[in-house]
Design an enzyme around this catalytic site. Structure first.
Site, PDB file in Angstrom:
ATOM      1  N   ASN A 258      -5.522   0.588   1.083  1.00  0.00           N
ATOM      2  CA  ASN A 258      -6.905   0.430   1.533  1.00  0.00           C
ATOM      3  C   ASN A 258      -7.147  -1.046   1.898  1.00  0.00           C
ATOM      4  O   ASN A 258      -6.226  -1.868   1.806  1.00  0.00           O
ATOM      5  CB  ASN A 258      -7.856   0.900   0.422  1.00  0.00           C
ATOM      6  CG  ASN A 258      -7.906  -0.087  -0.723  1.00  0.00           C
ATOM      7  OD1 ASN A 258      -6.861  -0.477  -1.252  1.00  0.00           O
ATOM      8  ND2 ASN A 258      -9.086  -0.496  -1.125  1.00  0.00           N
ATOM      9  N   CYS A 260      -8.476  -3.796   0.566  1.00  0.00           N
ATOM     10  CA  CYS A 260      -8.132  -4.882  -0.366  1.00  0.00           C
ATOM     11  C   CYS A 260      -6.846  -4.616  -1.124  1.00  0.00           C
ATOM     12  O   CYS A 260      -6.463  -5.406  -2.000  1.00  0.00           O
ATOM     13  CB  CYS A 260      -9.281  -5.107  -1.344  1.00  0.00           C
ATOM     14  SG  CYS A 260     -10.770  -5.762  -0.564  1.00  0.00           S
ATOM     15  N   GLU A 262      -6.051  -2.631  -3.458  1.00  0.00           N
ATOM     16  CA  GLU A 262      -6.038  -2.254  -4.867  1.00  0.00           C
ATOM     17  C   GLU A 262      -5.579  -0.812  -5.053  1.00  0.00           C
ATOM     18  O   GLU A 262      -5.225  -0.399  -6.152  1.00  0.00           O
ATOM     19  CB  GLU A 262      -7.410  -2.455  -5.524  1.00  0.00           C
ATOM     20  CG  GLU A 262      -8.520  -1.547  -5.033  1.00  0.00           C
ATOM     21  CD  GLU A 262      -9.351  -2.190  -3.935  1.00  0.00           C
ATOM     22  OE1 GLU A 262     -10.562  -1.932  -3.876  1.00  0.00           O
ATOM     23  OE2 GLU A 262      -8.787  -2.961  -3.141  1.00  0.00           O
ATOM     24  N   PRO A 426     -11.187  -6.218  -6.512  1.00  0.00           N
ATOM     25  CA  PRO A 426     -11.898  -7.513  -6.552  1.00  0.00           C
ATOM     26  C   PRO A 426     -13.197  -7.462  -7.345  1.00  0.00           C
ATOM     27  O   PRO A 426     -13.583  -8.441  -7.985  1.00  0.00           O
ATOM     28  CB  PRO A 426     -12.171  -7.809  -5.072  1.00  0.00           C
ATOM     29  CG  PRO A 426     -11.154  -7.023  -4.340  1.00  0.00           C
ATOM     30  CD  PRO A 426     -10.923  -5.778  -5.143  1.00  0.00           C
TER      31      PRO A 426
END
Length: 472
Positions: A258, A260, A262, A426
Site C-alpha cells: 500500500n 506507506c 505498512e 505511521p
C-alpha cells in the site's frame, strides 16, 4: 483534549449526532463491544477509515480499511480499469498501491500500432491527478504507491521523477523493487555494469545510461541515495523478502504494498489497521504493564478481524480476496514517548531491546489469539500450513522447542484466522488525536513544531504543537 484535536474530529470524524471522542468510541466500539472502553480511554485507536465510517448505521458510507494493493495490466483497457478502481477505492477512503513496472518501458514497441511506448511515467501522472482530484472519503486527498522494478528500462526516470520541477507526482510515494541479486552484486561486484530487462521480451537486456555514462551497480545505488536525500523518493521495497514472508503466495505470486508500505500482500487485497497507545501501558513506577498490553492486544485482534465481516468494500474483487485471506494490521504508536516515561533513551541498546520485546509480544499474542479464533470458527479460507509456517519461521524460531511444538500442532489442527496480523503504520493522525504523541516507531520529531493539517483545495491549517511530556 486540545482545541486543535477537537477541531480535527469535528471536520473529519464526527457524525452530525456526535460531539465528543466518547461518542466515536461508543459507535466504533459497537463493532466489537469488549474493545469500547479501551478505545474511549485511548489504549487502542482504529485507523482513520474505521473511525470515520465504522458502524454509522448508513449515515456515512465508505470502507473501514486503510490499505489496498491493486493490479495494473500493460494495456490501455487494463490501465483504464485500474484508474476506475483507484477512483472507487480513494472515494471509499482507502490508499492504493500499484506496480508501475508492469508497464513496458519508453521505447519498447507496442505491436498493435507498431509504435514505441511512452513508458509508465505519463500514466503515473494520470494516477496522481486522480488521487489529487478524488478525496479519501471526502475528508483528505488520495494517496498512492508507485512501485518500480529496479531492472525496468525506465528505472532512471523513476529514481529522478521527483527531482524534476513540476513533476506532478505529489500524491504518489515511489519505491524501487530491489531483489537479493541486486544487493549481492552491489556488495561483491559494485563496479560491474548494470543491465535493464525488457518487459515484453525477457531475453532482451541493455545497459543503463545516465549523463552519457554506462552505470555500474554502485553508480546506480549512489543515484538512488542522492535522490532519496534530496526529495524523499525513491524508497526501497525488498521484493524477495516481501515474497518470502508473504503467507498468501499460494493465491498470487506478485507481492506489493500500500502507499506507506505498512501492509504487503497480493493484488486486490485490503487490510484494516488499528494501533495500541504504548504510553498507556507505562505504570506510575516507570515499568511497562505487559499483562495489560497482551490483554488489549487480544481484544484488538478480535476487533480488527470482526471488521472484515462488516466492512464495505469498494470493489467485489477486493471483497473476495480479502475474505479469502483475512489480513489485519495491529500496530503501536507513542513508543518514543513511552521510552521518555520509562527514562530509556530512544537510540540506546536498552531502547532497542524494548522495541524487540514490544513487537515480538504484539505479534505472538495476536498470532495466539488468531489461532484461538480459528479454533472457535474456522481458518482463513486460503490458509496453507506449510506456507504460513515458512513465512513466519523468524517468529517461531525464537520460541523454546516445547512451546514451538505446541504452536505448530495447533496451527496444523485449527489453522489461523488471519493471514497477517501486525503492522507498524505511521499513525500520524491517530497519534495526534491521542495527545500529539509520536507516530508508529518514529522518534520524537521535535519538542516544539508546526503541523500542517490538509484542508480542501490544497490549503492547509498550521497548528503549533509543544511536545506533551516536554511541556509537563
Amino acid at each position: 483534549m486540545s482545541e486543535a484535536v477537537q477541531k480535527l474530529l469535528e471536520e473529519r470524524y464526527y457524525l452530525d449526532t456526535e460531539n465528543t471522542w466518547s461518542d466515536i468510541a461508543t459507535r466504533v466500539g459497537g463493532i466489537y463491544p469488549p474493545i469500547s472502553r479501551y478505545i474511549e480511554e485511548m489504549y487502542f485507536i482504529p485507523s482513520t477509515p474505521t473511525l470515520m465510517n465504522g458502524n454509522t448505521g448508513g449515515k456515512r458510507k465508505g470502507t473501514l480499511s486503510s490499505c489496498f494493493i491493486m493490479d495494473l495490466e500493460d494495456s490501455i483497457s487494463g490501465i483504464a480499469d485500474a484508474i476506475k478502481e483507484t477512483m472507487l477505492v480513494t472515494k471509499a477512503a482507502g490508499g492504493v498501491g500499484h506496480t508501475y513496472s508492469n508497464l513496458r518501458a519508453s521505447g519498447e514497441t507496442i505491436k498493435s500500432i507498431n509504435r514505441p511506448s511512452s513508458g509508465p511515467l505519463p500514466f503515473m501522472r494520470m494516477f496522481n491527478s486522480v488521487l489529487d482530484g478524488v478525496s479519501q472519503g471526502g475528508a483528505r486527498k488520495g494517496a498512492g504507491m508507485a512501485q518500480f522494478d529496479i531492472y525496468h528500462g525506465d528505472t532512471i526516470e523513476a529514481i529522478l521523477a521527483k527531482s524534476k520541477e513540476n513533476h506532478n507526482l505529489d500524491r504518489l510515494n515511489i519505491s524501487l523493487r530491489i531483489d537479493d541479486e541486486f544487493y549481492t552484486n552491489l556488495k561483491h561486484n559494485p563496479d560491474s555494469l548494470f543491465f535493464c530487462n525488457s518487459v515484453t521480451d525477457n531475453n532482451t537486456h541493455w545497459t543503463v545510461n545516465y549523463n552519457n555514462k554506462e552505470l555500474t551497480y554502485k553508480d546506480l545505488w549512489d543515484l538512488i541515495i542522492d535522490s532519496a536525500w534530496k526529495t524523499g523518493d525513491p524508497g526501497i521495497f525488498n521484493s524477495d523478502i516481501a515474497f518470502r514472508q508473504c503467507t498468501t503466495t499460494n493465491l498470487d505470486k506478485h507481492v506489493a504494498s500500500n502507499p506507506c508500505a505498512e501492509y504487503t500482500g497480493i493484488p486486490y487485497s485490503s487490510c484494516n489497521l488499528g494501533s495500541l497507545n504504548a504510553t498507556k501501558f507505562v505504570k506510575a513506577d516507570g515499568t511497562f504493564d505487559w499483562s495489560l498490553f497482551q490483554q488489549v492486544t487480544r481484544l484488538a485482534t478480535r476487533f480488527l478481524d470482526k471488521i472484515i465481516d462488516v466492512n464495505d468494500y469498494p470493489i467485489e474483487k477486493i471483497a473476495d480476496t480479502t475474505r479469502k485471506i483475512r489480513p489485519i494490521g495491529l500496530g503501536c504508536f507513542g513508543i518514543a514517548h513511552a521510552l521518555y516515561m520509562m527514562k530509556i533513551p530512544y537510540n540506546s541498546e536498552e531502547g532497542l531491546e524494548f522495541f524487540n520485546t514490544l513487537s515480538y509480544t504484539l505479534t505472538m499474542t495476536a498470532l495466539d489469539e488468531s489461532i484461538s479464533m480459528a479454533e472457535e470458527t474456522e481458518a482463513y479460507p486460503a490458509f496453507d500450513y506449510d506456507l504460513f509456517v515458512k513465512a513466519n519461521e523468524r517468529f517461531f524460531d525464537q520460541l523454546t522447542v516445547e512451546v514451538k511444538d505446541v504452536y505448530l500442532a495447533d496451527l496444523k489442527k485449527y489453522g489461523i484466522r488471519n493471514s497477517s496480523l501486525t503492522s507498524f503504520a505511521p499513525n500520524g493522525t491517530i497519534s495526534f488525536i491521542a495527545g500529539m504523541l509520536s507516530g508508529g516507531i518514529e522518534p520524537v520529531y521535535a519538542l516544539a513544531y508546526s503541523r500542517k493539517i490538509e484542508k480542501e483545495n490544497k490549503t492547509y491549517e498550521i497548528v503549533y504543537i509543544v511536545d506533551p511530556i516536554f511541556e509537563e
